[in-house]
Design a protein around this motif. Structure first.
Motif, PDB file in Angstrom:
ATOM      1  N   LEU A 112       0.746  -1.240  -0.063  1.00 35.73           N
ATOM      2  CA  LEU A 112      -0.085   0.109  -0.028  1.00 35.73           C
ATOM      3  C   LEU A 112       0.854   1.314  -0.030  1.00 35.73           C
ATOM      4  O   LEU A 112       0.472   2.191  -0.946  1.00 35.73           O
ATOM      5  CB  LEU A 112      -0.673  -0.037   1.078  1.00 35.73           C
ATOM      6  N   GLN A 113       2.037   1.343   0.736  1.00 38.29           N
ATOM      7  CA  GLN A 113       2.820   2.345   0.849  1.00 38.29           C
ATOM      8  C   GLN A 113       3.265   2.520  -0.621  1.00 38.29           C
ATOM      9  O   GLN A 113       3.669   3.630  -1.038  1.00 38.29           O
ATOM     10  CB  GLN A 113       3.744   2.200   2.009  1.00 38.29           C
ATOM     11  N   LEU A 114       3.731   1.674  -1.141  1.00 37.40           N
ATOM     12  CA  LEU A 114       4.526   1.740  -2.355  1.00 37.40           C
ATOM     13  C   LEU A 114       3.575   2.260  -3.335  1.00 37.40           C
ATOM     14  O   LEU A 114       3.827   3.153  -4.345  1.00 37.40           O
ATOM     15  CB  LEU A 114       5.238   0.260  -2.970  1.00 37.40           C
ATOM     16  N   ALA A 115       2.568   1.727  -3.400  1.00 34.92           N
ATOM     17  CA  ALA A 115       1.410   2.213  -4.418  1.00 34.92           C
ATOM     18  C   ALA A 115       1.070   3.850  -4.269  1.00 34.92           C
ATOM     19  O   ALA A 115       0.975   4.562  -5.209  1.00 34.92           O
ATOM     20  CB  ALA A 115       0.064   1.678  -4.060  1.00 34.92           C
ATOM     21  N   TYR A 116       0.885   4.231  -2.921  1.00 34.33           N
ATOM     22  CA  TYR A 116       0.702   5.677  -2.827  1.00 34.33           C
ATOM     23  C   TYR A 116       1.905   6.199  -3.280  1.00 34.33           C
ATOM     24  O   TYR A 116       1.916   7.499  -3.460  1.00 34.33           O
ATOM     25  CB  TYR A 116       0.264   5.799  -1.255  1.00 34.33           C
ATOM     26  N   THR A 117       3.253   5.811  -2.988  1.00 32.85           N
ATOM     27  CA  THR A 117       4.571   6.502  -3.375  1.00 32.85           C
ATOM     28  C   THR A 117       4.425   6.703  -4.906  1.00 32.85           C
ATOM     29  O   THR A 117       4.844   7.990  -5.205  1.00 32.85           O
ATOM     30  CB  THR A 117       5.630   5.938  -2.876  1.00 32.85           C
ATOM     31  N   MET A 118       4.213   5.697  -5.461  1.00 35.92           N
ATOM     32  CA  MET A 118       3.887   5.796  -7.024  1.00 35.92           C
ATOM     33  C   MET A 118       2.917   7.138  -7.301  1.00 35.92           C
ATOM     34  O   MET A 118       3.154   8.004  -8.353  1.00 35.92           O
ATOM     35  CB  MET A 118       3.532   4.594  -7.659  1.00 35.92           C
ATOM     36  N   ILE A 119       1.914   7.059  -6.927  1.00 38.48           N
ATOM     37  CA  ILE A 119       0.724   8.026  -7.057  1.00 38.48           C
ATOM     38  C   ILE A 119       1.206   9.245  -6.976  1.00 38.48           C
ATOM     39  O   ILE A 119       1.308  10.066  -7.659  1.00 38.48           O
ATOM     40  CB  ILE A 119      -0.566   7.615  -6.502  1.00 38.48           C
ATOM     41  N   GLY A 120       1.955   9.434  -5.730  1.00 39.81           N
ATOM     42  CA  GLY A 120       2.480  10.780  -5.248  1.00 39.81           C
ATOM     43  C   GLY A 120       3.373  11.232  -6.311  1.00 39.81           C
ATOM     44  O   GLY A 120       3.489  12.382  -6.651  1.00 39.81           O
ATOM     45  N   SER A 121       4.224  10.593  -6.786  1.00 38.32           N
ATOM     46  CA  SER A 121       5.682  10.757  -7.538  1.00 38.32           C
ATOM     47  C   SER A 121       5.063  11.492  -8.759  1.00 38.32           C
ATOM     48  O   SER A 121       5.815  11.985  -9.338  1.00 38.32           O
ATOM     49  CB  SER A 121       6.439   9.649  -7.785  1.00 38.32           C
ATOM     50  N   LEU A 122       3.793  11.282  -9.324  1.00 40.86           N
ATOM     51  CA  LEU A 122       3.313  11.644 -10.689  1.00 40.86           C
ATOM     52  C   LEU A 122       3.348  13.422 -10.580  1.00 40.86           C
ATOM     53  O   LEU A 122       3.405  13.880 -11.686  1.00 40.86           O
ATOM     54  CB  LEU A 122       1.764  11.311 -10.799  1.00 40.86           C
ATOM     55  N   GLN A 123       3.411  14.013  -9.469  1.00 42.18           N
ATOM     56  CA  GLN A 123       3.480  15.336  -9.539  1.00 42.18           C
ATOM     57  C   GLN A 123       4.683  15.915  -9.908  1.00 42.18           C
ATOM     58  O   GLN A 123       4.790  17.057 -10.326  1.00 42.18           O
ATOM     59  CB  GLN A 123       3.277  16.048  -8.038  1.00 42.18           C
ATOM     60  N   GLN A 124       5.679  14.977 -10.115  1.00 35.45           N
ATOM     61  CA  GLN A 124       6.904  15.315 -10.688  1.00 35.45           C
ATOM     62  C   GLN A 124       6.919  15.479 -12.082  1.00 35.45           C
ATOM     63  O   GLN A 124       7.986  16.151 -12.645  1.00 35.45           O
ATOM     64  CB  GLN A 124       7.996  14.199 -10.304  1.00 35.45           C
ATOM     65  N   VAL A 125       5.796  14.952 -12.659  1.00 32.63           N
ATOM     66  CA  VAL A 125       5.929  15.048 -14.223  1.00 32.63           C
ATOM     67  C   VAL A 125       5.701  16.800 -14.604  1.00 32.63           C
ATOM     68  O   VAL A 125       6.484  17.020 -15.490  1.00 32.63           O
ATOM     69  CB  VAL A 125       4.632  14.386 -14.881  1.00 32.63           C
ATOM     70  N   GLY A 126       4.847  17.371 -13.906  1.00 33.09           N
ATOM     71  CA  GLY A 126       4.816  18.863 -14.034  1.00 33.09           C
ATOM     72  C   GLY A 126       6.064  19.579 -13.566  1.00 33.09           C
ATOM     73  O   GLY A 126       6.532  20.547 -14.397  1.00 33.09           O
ATOM     74  N   ILE A 127       6.981  19.058 -12.637  1.00 28.21           N
ATOM     75  CA  ILE A 127       7.967  19.773 -12.335  1.00 28.21           C
ATOM     76  C   ILE A 127       9.156  19.642 -13.635  1.00 28.21           C
ATOM     77  O   ILE A 127       9.850  20.539 -13.676  1.00 28.21           O
ATOM     78  CB  ILE A 127       8.512  19.152 -10.906  1.00 28.21           C
ATOM     79  N   LEU A 128       9.370  18.391 -13.964  1.00 29.92           N
ATOM     80  CA  LEU A 128      10.005  18.162 -14.995  1.00 29.92           C
ATOM     81  C   LEU A 128       9.834  18.872 -16.205  1.00 29.92           C
ATOM     82  O   LEU A 128      10.753  19.170 -16.935  1.00 29.92           O
ATOM     83  CB  LEU A 128      10.219  16.459 -15.233  1.00 29.92           C
ATOM     84  N   ALA A 129       8.572  19.003 -16.542  1.00 24.77           N
ATOM     85  CA  ALA A 129       8.107  19.672 -17.803  1.00 24.77           C
ATOM     86  C   ALA A 129       8.536  21.098 -17.481  1.00 24.77           C
ATOM     87  O   ALA A 129       8.974  21.745 -18.628  1.00 24.77           O
ATOM     88  CB  ALA A 129       6.563  19.536 -17.702  1.00 24.77           C
ATOM     89  N   ARG A 130       8.065  21.748 -16.310  1.00 21.05           N
ATOM     90  CA  ARG A 130       8.599  23.402 -16.392  1.00 21.05           C
ATOM     91  C   ARG A 130       9.991  23.230 -16.358  1.00 21.05           C
ATOM     92  O   ARG A 130      10.515  24.313 -17.088  1.00 21.05           O
ATOM     93  CB  ARG A 130       8.082  23.606 -15.062  1.00 21.05           C
TER      94      ARG A 130
END
Length: 227
Positions: free
Chosen positions: A199-217
């Motif tokens: 469960l922790q791994l799953a939520y870590t993956m989901i939370g990491s998606l915010q990094q897409v916008g950071i990389l794009a910027r």
């Protein structure tokens, strides 16, 4: 791979690792023990092996091949994967093999693999640790993925990005954990995932998606010369 050789201090005693060897892939396989460190620097996705079609987790260090967007001001990567550490080295039964033709290796002016007495030098000990962690972590990743598939929690992603120079990027062949389906699981399933550490791994993956916008910027700032 025809050029693989069993690592041997008598044969490879003078072999060295090039200093500041650049990362070769913008998307690298990672294992569960790396999720926390990766998630604060880059997005974590699932992709599929070309040969088998099996899922594996990976970290996106950039948005296209040859691109690194997770570097620090000193030019080094903010996240260094085990795969990057062991590049050019392979676990073969109880031995370590090397791709002798790999550009990471040098005959001089680099980090030694062996001490003069044949003992592993610090660079090789670090690679040994990475290979051990990958062997264990690959099994953990397979168990994690099997649990998610059993609950139909893996879903495809559709990511389209536009940049100020007019370029458009579409990230394809990537998957993540479905937050909606995760929330709809019954209590017994959630508890089982929690106790397994999934469960922790799953939520870590989901939370990491915010990094897409950071990389794009960050990528856009580089394209426009503001970074």
């Amino acid at each position: 791979m025809d050029s693989l050789e069993i690592l041997n201090p008598q044969i490879h005693g003078e072999l060295r690792l090039r200093r500041d060897f650049p990362l070769s892939n913008h998307f690298v396989r990672i294992v569960p023990s790396e999720f926390a460190a990766a998630a604060v620097a880059c997005p974590i996705f699932f992709s599929k092996h070309r040969e088998t079609g099996a899922f594996y987790p990976g970290a996106a260090l950039g948005l296209r091949p040859g691109e690194l967007l997770v570097d620090r001001p000193d030019g080094k990567a903010a996240f260094e994967s085990l795969e990057s550490v062991r590049e050019g080295f392979f676990a073969t039964d109880d031995n370590i093999s090397i791709d002798a033709a790999h550009s990471r290796f040098a005959a001089e002016d680099g980090h030694r693999l062996f001490e003069p007495d044949g003992a592993p030098a610090p660079a090789l000990r670090r690679i040994q640790s990475a290979l051990c962690a990958l062997v264990v972590g690959t099994q953990e990743a397979e168990q994690f993925i099997a649990a998610l598939l059993a609950h139909r929690l893996i879903e495809p992603l559709d990511i389209s990005l536009s940049f100020d120079d007019g370029e458009k990027l579409s990230l394809q062949g990537l998957f993540t954990v479905s937050l909606d389906r995760l929330r709809r699981l019954d209590d017994a399933s959630v508890l089982a995932l929690f106790r397994a550490g999934h469960l922790q791994l799953a939520y870590t993956m989901i939370g990491s998606l915010q990094q897409v916008g950071i990389l794009a910027r960050r990528r856009n700032d580089r394209l426009t010369g503001t970074l």
